[in-house]
Design a protein around this motif. Structure first.
Motif, PDB file in Angstrom:
ATOM      1  N   ILE A 150      25.842  40.520  66.486  1.00  0.00           N
ATOM      2  CA  ILE A 150      25.805  39.312  67.322  1.00  0.00           C
ATOM      3  C   ILE A 150      25.591  38.087  66.428  1.00  0.00           C
ATOM      4  CG2 ILE A 150      24.500  38.098  69.143  1.00  0.00           C
ATOM      5  CD1 ILE A 150      23.699  40.810  70.280  1.00  0.00           C
ATOM      6  N   ILE A 151      26.378  37.044  66.701  1.00  0.00           N
ATOM      7  CA  ILE A 151      26.151  35.759  66.018  1.00  0.00           C
ATOM      8  C   ILE A 151      25.640  34.782  67.083  1.00  0.00           C
ATOM      9  CG2 ILE A 151      27.240  33.788  64.851  1.00  0.00           C
ATOM     10  CD1 ILE A 151      29.404  35.754  63.820  1.00  0.00           C
ATOM     11  N   VAL A 152      24.446  34.258  66.885  1.00  0.00           N
ATOM     12  CA  VAL A 152      23.976  33.186  67.770  1.00  0.00           C
ATOM     13  C   VAL A 152      24.242  31.891  67.019  1.00  0.00           C
ATOM     14  CG1 VAL A 152      22.025  32.147  68.987  1.00  0.00           C
ATOM     15  CG2 VAL A 152      22.187  34.637  68.772  1.00  0.00           C
ATOM     16  N   PHE A 153      25.103  31.043  67.601  1.00  0.00           N
ATOM     17  CA  PHE A 153      25.488  29.829  66.905  1.00  0.00           C
ATOM     18  C   PHE A 153      24.735  28.636  67.475  1.00  0.00           C
ATOM     19  CE2 PHE A 153      28.801  28.745  63.753  1.00  0.00           C
ATOM     20  CZ  PHE A 153      28.336  27.458  63.518  1.00  0.00           C
ATOM     21  N   ALA A 154      23.741  28.180  66.724  1.00  0.00           N
ATOM     22  CA  ALA A 154      23.004  26.986  67.137  1.00  0.00           C
ATOM     23  C   ALA A 154      23.757  25.783  66.566  1.00  0.00           C
ATOM     24  CB  ALA A 154      21.569  27.047  66.623  1.00  0.00           C
ATOM     25  N   GLY A 155      24.652  25.284  67.387  1.00  0.00           N
ATOM     26  CA  GLY A 155      25.513  24.172  66.976  1.00  0.00           C
ATOM     27  C   GLY A 155      26.301  23.746  68.191  1.00  0.00           C
TER      28      GLY A 155
ATOM     29  N   LYS B 262      29.976  39.696  68.870  1.00  0.00           N
ATOM     30  CA  LYS B 262      29.645  38.907  70.071  1.00  0.00           C
ATOM     31  C   LYS B 262      29.101  37.575  69.564  1.00  0.00           C
ATOM     32  CE  LYS B 262      27.934  40.814  73.882  1.00  0.00           C
ATOM     33  NZ  LYS B 262      26.975  41.484  74.761  1.00  0.00           N
ATOM     34  N   VAL B 263      29.748  36.481  69.967  1.00  0.00           N
ATOM     35  CA  VAL B 263      29.269  35.155  69.549  1.00  0.00           C
ATOM     36  C   VAL B 263      28.636  34.466  70.753  1.00  0.00           C
ATOM     37  CG1 VAL B 263      29.916  32.885  68.626  1.00  0.00           C
ATOM     38  CG2 VAL B 263      31.016  34.950  67.727  1.00  0.00           C
ATOM     39  N   LEU B 264      27.404  34.018  70.568  1.00  0.00           N
ATOM     40  CA  LEU B 264      26.675  33.362  71.655  1.00  0.00           C
ATOM     41  C   LEU B 264      26.340  31.929  71.279  1.00  0.00           C
ATOM     42  CD1 LEU B 264      24.068  36.226  72.285  1.00  0.00           C
ATOM     43  CD2 LEU B 264      26.227  35.876  73.518  1.00  0.00           C
TER      44      LEU B 264
ATOM     45  N   ASP C 296      16.043  28.105  74.215  1.00  0.00           N
ATOM     46  CA  ASP C 296      17.443  28.462  74.509  1.00  0.00           C
ATOM     47  C   ASP C 296      17.938  29.559  73.566  1.00  0.00           C
ATOM     48  OD1 ASP C 296      17.809  26.341  76.491  1.00  0.00           O
ATOM     49  OD2 ASP C 296      17.695  24.977  74.778  1.00  0.00           O
ATOM     50  N   VAL C 297      17.487  29.485  72.312  1.00  0.00           N
ATOM     51  CA  VAL C 297      17.885  30.519  71.341  1.00  0.00           C
ATOM     52  C   VAL C 297      17.302  31.860  71.780  1.00  0.00           C
ATOM     53  CG1 VAL C 297      17.736  31.239  68.916  1.00  0.00           C
ATOM     54  CG2 VAL C 297      18.051  28.814  69.464  1.00  0.00           C
TER      55      VAL C 297
ATOM     56  N   GLU D  27      19.226  37.520  76.802  1.00  0.00           N
ATOM     57  CA  GLU D  27      20.148  37.771  77.928  1.00  0.00           C
ATOM     58  C   GLU D  27      21.607  37.911  77.498  1.00  0.00           C
ATOM     59  OE1 GLU D  27      18.697  37.976  80.852  1.00  0.00           O
ATOM     60  OE2 GLU D  27      16.772  37.007  80.440  1.00  0.00           O
ATOM     61  N   ASP D  28      21.882  37.783  76.196  1.00  0.00           N
ATOM     62  CA  ASP D  28      23.269  37.782  75.694  1.00  0.00           C
ATOM     63  C   ASP D  28      24.103  36.671  76.330  1.00  0.00           C
ATOM     64  OD1 ASP D  28      22.736  39.875  74.076  1.00  0.00           O
ATOM     65  OD2 ASP D  28      24.060  41.316  75.056  1.00  0.00           O
ATOM     66  N   ILE D  29      23.553  35.477  76.385  1.00  0.00           N
ATOM     67  CA  ILE D  29      24.273  34.326  76.935  1.00  0.00           C
ATOM     68  C   ILE D  29      24.338  33.233  75.875  1.00  0.00           C
ATOM     69  CG2 ILE D  29      23.857  34.657  79.401  1.00  0.00           C
ATOM     70  CD1 ILE D  29      21.401  32.824  79.095  1.00  0.00           C
TER      71      ILE D  29
END
Ligand code: 13P
Ligand code: SF4
Length: 301
Positions: free
Chosen positions: A52-57, A73-75, A267-268, A274-276
């Motif tokens: 999973i990549i969580v993109f804070a941008g 999965k990109v969130l 939010d992160v 929740e995978d959102i």
């Protein structure tokens, strides 16, 4: 357990990685695996073996990560984190622009949607825009969507005619020449550094023009002690945190990208828990956009 610890634990459990742009709220760095500009983060997204990549941008950055890593999965932690500049051009508009200048190669700033990228010959970021345009060896190129970055490339490459789409970034366009003149008066010993998304009238007055990474490198490596930063606040905040012996002045308090600042640690955490919100790109668009992004990545090493 603190929110930071909870996020770190979730990251481990889910084999996730957090990428954060330098314009994010600075506390996001506490949980981020990589912090940097859009080119650096694109490279990180392409290389990671996380699930999973969580993109804070902002959205176009997360979309670029998805294009480069389709099996991950990109969130994006907020679905409201858009980019005003990216929204200035859509698929119909880029097609019309191409139609008006048939046969002219199209260079697309990464600050654009996947659909717009799919219509371009090559992408660029502010860190490699001049070398990307130069690499085409063309006498004329179309540049979308940032007219200020396009004009800057034009001024750097005298033998190329850069035809600019009339998009811009309101955060950087907010900086006026008067602000530079005022900063010179107030801080006569300071070096003034600006991002090429600023207006030409501003760029003409500063000591150094560079992308986010170039500005950071300049300040960190300089023996000077005072710097006025003409780009988004996050860059100035991080520089002040990392260079305690230097004085960092943000040119104006209002140089803040409100879209970038929407994302909070909470939010992160929610995104990971929740995978959102999952970012998706259709195969057709992805394949076409990938070509122009990969060309860029290969040129800039
Ligand atoms: P960088 O390419 O320097 O990261 O900048 C991205 C951006 O959105 C500038 O406004
Ligand atoms: Fe877009 Fe400007 Fe914000 Fe960068 S600073 S993300 S170009 S609106």
């Amino acid at each position: 357990m603190s929110l930071v610890e909870k996020i770190k634990q979730l990251k481990k459990e889910k084999n996730a990685v957090i990428l954060a742009h330098c314009y994010q709220n600075i506390e996001i760095d506490e949980v981020a695996d990589y912090v940097g500009d859009s080119l650096y983060l694109s490279r990180c997204a392409a290389k990671t073996d996380a699930d999973i990549i969580v993109f804070a941008g902002v959205y176009f950055m997360a979309e670029t990560a998805k294009i480069l890593s389709p099996n991950k999965k990109v969130l994006i932690p907020s679905k409201h984190a858009g980019c005003f500049m990216a929204d200035t051009v859509n698929l119909k508009q880029i097609r019309e622009f191409k139609e008006e200048h048939k046969g002219t190669p199209v260079v697309c700033y990464v600050n654009s949607s996947a659909e717009v990228k799919s219509e371009a010959d090559i992408c660029c970021t502010s860190a490699n825009a001049v070398s990307v345009v130069k690499s085409l060896g063309a006498k004329e190129v179309l540049f979308v969507p940032d007219m200020h970055l396009g004009s800057y490339i034009n001024s750097e490459l005298k033998d190329v005619n850069v035809i600019c789409y009339p998009g811009f970034c309101p955060t950087h366009a907010r900086i006026l020449p008067e602000a530079v003149l005022k900063a010179r008066e107030e801080y006569p010993d300071a070096k003034i550094l600006a991002h090429p998304e600023c207006r030409q009238e501003v760029l003409k007055l500063v000591d150094f023009i560079g992308s986010t990474s170039a500005i950071i490198k300049y300040v960190k490596e300089s023996s000077e002690k005072e710097f006025v930063i003409a780009t988004e606040k996050g860059v100035a905040d991080r520089l002040q945190r990392d260079c305690k012996d230097k004085k960092i002045i943000l040119i104006e308090d209002s140089v803040i990208c409100s879209n970038m600042k929407i994302i909070e640690l909470e939010d992160v955490y929610n995104a990971l828990k929740e995978d959102i919100y999952e970012v998706t790109v259709s195969d057709k668009i992805r394949t076409a956009a990938l070509q122009s992004i990969e060309k860029m990545v290969s040129i800039s090493g």
